[in-house]
Design a protein around this motif. Structure first.
Motif: not given
Length: 164
Positions: A58-70, A95-102
């Motif tokens: 692998l050369k890149i990892i795309i990681a998606g997460a919601g909530g606490a989004a760690h 409203d997605g802000w927790d994920s964005v900021l995390s």
């Protein structure tokens, strides 16, 4: 052909968003792998995935997460590969802000490239842009993609003018 991009998400409920990244990568002919890896429910599996990603090609990892989004940050903490984080507005989200900021507010020394809320399409495009630095054929496809975007806007503009 072995995958050059790893796409991971915290749960299957993230798949409708993360599918956008797979569609972009497929349109550019970029091989990827897709998996569910939870930072909170399968931490050992997550560390193993991140630590072995480069050795697996692998050369890149795309990681998606919601909530606490760690997930994106924890993956970035144990790999030298670029990690692109996709904040996801989940059912337990503020409203997605927790994920964005995390994902956005990573400490110095552990960067995660962060795209917009539910912005997996842009994560896929960013992955292609990074890979295109080492692949001239991919770079050419990216130039054409940008031209197609421009032509799409010009076409909309022309249609709007004709309907006035």
């Amino acid at each position: 052909m072995s995958p050059s991009v790893g796409i991971i998400m915290g749960s299957m409920s993230d798949l409708p968003v993360m599918k956008q990244a797979t569609e972009i990568l497929e349109s550019f002919g970029v091989c990827y792998e897709l998996d569910v890896v939870s930072a909170h429910r399968t931490p050992e599996r997550m560390f193993l995935y991140a630590r072995n990603a480069k050795e697996r090609g692998l050369k890149i990892i795309i990681a998606g997460a919601g909530g606490a989004a760690h997930l994106p940050g924890m993956v970035a903490s144990v790999t030298t590969l670029p990690v692109i984080g996709v904040p996801i507005k989940s059912s337990n989200s503020i409203d997605g802000w927790d994920s964005v900021l995390s994902i956005l507010q990573m400490p110095a020394g552990v960067p995660v490239a962060t795209v917009a809320l539910n912005g997996a399409k842009n994560a896929g495009i960013l992955a292609v842009q990074i890979l295109s630095l080492m692949d001239s054929a991919l770079a050419d496809k990216l130039v054409q993609y940008k031209k197609d975007l421009e032509n799409s806007v010009l076409q909309m503009s022309n249609e709007l003018k004709q309907n006035q």
